[in-house]
Structures are given as structure tokens and as C-alpha cells.
Motif scaffolding. Structure first.
Motif, PDB file in Angstrom:
ATOM      1  N   LEU A  61     105.091 -68.733  16.309  1.00 58.03           N
ATOM      2  CA  LEU A  61     104.221 -69.586  15.503  1.00 58.03           C
ATOM      3  C   LEU A  61     102.857 -69.777  16.158  1.00 58.03           C
ATOM      4  N   LEU A  64      99.828 -68.091  14.534  1.00 58.67           N
ATOM      5  CA  LEU A  64      99.177 -68.618  13.333  1.00 58.67           C
ATOM      6  C   LEU A  64      97.731 -69.036  13.592  1.00 58.67           C
ATOM      7  N   LEU A 163     105.829 -66.744   8.705  1.00 58.46           N
ATOM      8  CA  LEU A 163     106.653 -67.888   8.315  1.00 58.46           C
ATOM      9  C   LEU A 163     108.018 -67.433   7.805  1.00 58.46           C
ATOM     10  N   PHE A 289     100.123 -76.346   8.041  1.00 56.07           N
ATOM     11  CA  PHE A 289     101.331 -75.526   8.064  1.00 56.07           C
ATOM     12  C   PHE A 289     102.430 -76.164   8.911  1.00 56.07           C
ATOM     13  N   ILE A 293     106.112 -77.092   7.489  1.00 59.28           N
ATOM     14  CA  ILE A 293     107.305 -76.437   8.026  1.00 59.28           C
ATOM     15  C   ILE A 293     108.272 -77.455   8.622  1.00 59.28           C
ATOM     16  N   THR A 345     103.908 -71.339   0.219  1.00 64.64           N
ATOM     17  CA  THR A 345     104.539 -72.050   1.326  1.00 64.64           C
ATOM     18  C   THR A 345     105.640 -72.965   0.818  1.00 64.64           C
TER      19      THR A 345
END
Length: 441
Positions: A61, A64, A163, A289, A293, A345
Motif C-alpha cells: 500500500l 499508492l 487495492l 483511500f 479501505i 473503490t
């Protein structure tokens, strides 16, 4: 109240909150917290904590913010303008040539940024005014920019695939490579559609006038070709060390970010304003994000704790008695319908955990399924009434690009995307060949 009823109530409440305009992370997180406390009492709060810790320990991650920063550096330093000028000179003499150049520009932007929004911003600020000035049809302009910008979530380095790898527990490298051929295939089909349509009706996209072509010298054409080398340099600098095992995924993303800064410095365009804007936007998108998440992982933990995933599996396979391919088609159709109301998302974190488990139980390759999911996300970006790119286009385009024009413009390109989806479904090797060849899967 049985567990299946509770799961349905959770899902419907969350969707209702999203439809009423609530923030995605708020809608998902509130439902998850309330359900966990109602079902398990104070101990239910451990689910959210576990979700956060799981997220913090997932090192991919970290890529990102690097990819987002890389894309904003390229955008804010106006390197995309050089690319567009190159495509304008080389493809302008063809009917629809500037529209073809716009699609190719979006492909180049996609290899520098894993988000659709970067391509949309560049297309609306650089390509759109030139296409309007050249007398292109508004439907053609709107459709080309929206469809082209969606390529950013399929061609690596795709943030959506990063993701998805978190949800499906699949290597990001395999997913990225799996997206290359389908992404280029979709871009090629976009170009083919533009060529056929503009050949049949040249008035939709006039070619560059002969007198203007005569003023462009060959030395200038060759000089402009150098603009196309920058994205290739950034992509190679990032991917070669990663694919050869010299650098981890996280390290490769840092190399890509540094390469974009180096390219901007070489051009003399890496100013403090560029750095500040790129950093600020990177922080905003990364935090967004992370919040989504975290909320989604909490929701998924409660949802799975209720046995909802197993219940859905049993419903498709036992109650309905569907064959694996019928279930797959039904899953993709449901993504297309949800895409009319939710962004990529939200779909990923709400439904993908259940569908990934279902796809795995049916024996489908999860890397291949990740590509199918991403293509449906691209379609969702363009499907009315709430497609993400539709509203971005409305916000960035001049007033004459009304919502009816924007809605009508995307339908031919949505059909091309659906054709690509069908081709990848029927011929899985389109997605699986490259990862196997490069990584020896």
C-alpha cells in the motif's frame, strides 16, 4: 433475527446511505461499527482495530502515494502538453487524428499514473480546448476524453489493481502484467472505432489543413518525438528493476516517483509550486483511500463473521444450481449495475471480498478475475446516471457540454469496453499470457 437477514439489512442500509450522498468511508464505517456493537457488544470494536493493523502491515500500500505523486508531478509540470503536441503533429493529418492522438496520450499518461482522474484532468485541460478549436463534434470529444482517461485504472501502475491485490491476496506484479494486453487491446479498439467512424463521417473530426501541415518541418517532427521518450523512460526505470527482482514493489514505486521528478527537472519545470501541489494532492488522495479501505475491512470482517459469504456461495451454487460460467456472468452483470450508482473503490471494498471468494471456489484464476473486475470498473466510470467520469467531465468542460451530451457521448465507447470484457472472458490468455511469460507463472 437470523444472520442472513442481518447481512441483508447491513448491505441495504449502506447502499441507502451512499445513495443519499453520504461519504463512502462514513457509510461503510458507520454500518460496520453499529452492526459489530449490536452483534458482539464492546468486543466488536476489536474488528475495526484488527482491520487497521492489517492495513498498516500491508507494505504494497506504500506504493499508492508514490504513484499518485508521480502522476501529479507529470501533470503539474506540463510534460503532458509536450506529448499532446507530438501526437497532434504526427496524427493530425488523419480524419479523427487528434482524437486518436488523445487516446494515445491517455495510454502514455496511464503508464505514469494509476488513477483515472489524472487522465481526465489532462484531457479536459489540454486536449479538449484544441479539439473544440479544430471543429470536432462535441459527442466525439466528450466520449474520447472520458473513455481514454479510464485506461489509467487498467494499464499499470494501476492503483485499482493494487487495492484488488489487497482483497484477493494476489501479487501486484501479476495483476499489473495481466492488465497490459487487455488495456492496450481496449485502446486499440477505441482507435479502430474512431478511424471507422471518422472515415464514414469526416465532418465529425476534420483533419489538419494542408497549409498547416506544410508549415511543420521534419526537424520539428523529429524533435517532438523526444517528448514520447519521457513516459517510456519513467516506465522502464520503474518496472525493469522490479521485474528483474532488483527492487521490491515499494522500492520500484519510489524509483518511478524520482524518475518523474528527474524528468521535470530536465525540462526545467519542477518548481516549488509543482512540488507543493503534487504533495498536497497526494496526501489528500492517500488519506481518502486509507479511510475507505479501513472502513471496508471492518465491514468485511462483520459481514464475513455473519457467514454472508458462505450464504451467497450456497445461494448461487446450490439454490439456483448455476454453472460456474453462469455465476461469473451474473457477477459481472451485477458489477455493471452497481457501477451506475457506486464508484470503483466502493464496489471493490463492498462486494469484491464476497465475489473473490466465490470466484476462487468456482476454480477461476483470481489474477484473471481481477482484470475482469477492473474492466467492469472502467465501464462503471462511464455508465449513467452516476458514472464518476461523467461528473468530472461536466465539472471540467465548457457549458456547451451539457449532461445529455456527456451521457450520449459515452455509449459507443461503453460498447467497445463490453466487447473487450467479453474477449477477455472468452480468451483468458489475453490476461494470463504476459504474467506467465515474464514471471514464469
Amino acid at each position: 433475527m437470523d444472520h442472513n437477514t442481518i447481512a441483508i439489512l447491513m448491505f441495504s442500509t449502506m447502499l441507502l446511505m451512499m445513495i443519499t450522498g453520504q461519504r463512502v468511508f462514513g457509510a461503510i464505517g458507520v454500518v460496520a461499527v453499529v452492526a459489530a456493537l449490536a452483534l458482539w457488544g464492546p468486543g466488536g470494536t476489536d474488528m475495526g482495530f484488527s482491520a487497521v493493523m492489517k492495513l498498516m502491515k500491508w507494505t504494497p500500500l506504500l506504493t499508492l502515494p508514490m504513484f499518485v505523486f508521480m502522476g501529479y508531478v507529470m501533470s503539474e509540470s506540463r510534460l503532458a502538453e509536450d506529448l499532446y503536441r507530438m501526437f497532434h503533429v504526427w496524427f493530425g493529418p488523419l480524419p479523427g487524428g487528434l482524437a486518436i492522438g488523445t487516446i494515445l496520450l491517455m495510454v502514455m499518461i496511464s503508464v505514469m499514473n494509476g488513477l483515472s482522474v489524472a487522465g481526465m484532468a489532462i484531457g479536459a485541460t489540454i486536449a479538449l480546448p484544441e479539439l473544440v478549436r479544430r471543429g470536432y463534434d462535441r459527442l466525439m470529444i466528450s466520449g474520447v476524453i472520458q473513455a481514454g482517461s479510464s485506461l489509467g485504472i487498467l494499464i499499470p501502475p494501476s492503483v485499482v489493481l493494487v487495492l484488488f491485490s489487497l482483497i484477493a491476496r494476489q501479487p501486484v506484479s501479476n495483476l499489473w502484467l495481466a492488465g497490459v494486453v487487455p488495456g492496450l487491446l481496449m485502446a486499440a479498439l477505441f482507435v479502430l472505432y474512431i478511424v471507422i467512424r471518422c472515415t464514414l463521417n469526416p465532418a465529425l473530426a476534420p483533419a489538419m489543413p494542408a497549409e498547416e501541415r506544410a508549415r511543420i518541418t521534419w526537424p520539428e517532427r523529429l524533435r517532438l518525438l523526444r517528448a514520447g521518450l519521457l513516459p517510456v523512460f519513467i516506465f522502464v526505470a520503474m518496472m525493469v528493476p522490479f521485474l528483474n527482482g532488483w527492487a521490491s514493489l515499494t522500492e520500484a514505486s519510489v524509483i518511478g516517483a524520482l524518475a518523474s521528478v528527474a524528468a521535470a527537472l530536465v525540462k526545467g519545470r519542477f518548481t516549488w509550486a509543482v512540488f507543493e501541489t503534487a504533495t498536497r494532492q497526494t496526501l489528500m488522495i492517500t488519506v481518502m483511500f486509507m479511510m475507505i479501505i479501513t472502513a471496508a475491512l471492518s465491514f468485511g470482517a462483520v459481514f464475513d463473521g455473519l457467514g454472508a459469504g458462505r450464504a451467497i456461495n450456497d445461494f448461487f451454487l446450490d439454490s439456483l444450481g448455476l454453472a460456474p460460467w453462469q455465476v461469473l456472468v451474473l457477477m459481472q452483470a451485477s458489477f455493471l449495475v452497481m457501477g451506475m450508482f457506486l464508484d470503483d473503490t466502493a464496489m471493490l471494498v463492498i462486494v469484491a471480498p464476497v465475489f473473490v471468494s466465490l470466484a476462487k471456489s468456482l476454480g477461476f484464476d483470481l489474477v484473471w478475475y481481477g482484470v475482469l473486475y477492473t474492466i467492469t470498473c472502467q465501464i462503471a466510470y462511464l455508465t449513467p446516471p452516476f458514472g464518476y467520469n461523467l461528473f468530472l467531465m461536466k465539472a471540467m468542460a465548457p457549458p456547451e457540454f451539457t449532461l445529455p451530451v456527456i451521457y450520449r457521448s459515452v455509449f459507443p465507447f461503453v460498447l467497445v469496453m463490453i466487447l473487450t470484457l467479453v474477449l477477455v472472458m472468452v480468451f483468458p490468455e489475453l490476461a494470463l499470457w504476459l504474467p506467465r511469460e515474464v514471471l514464469g507463472r
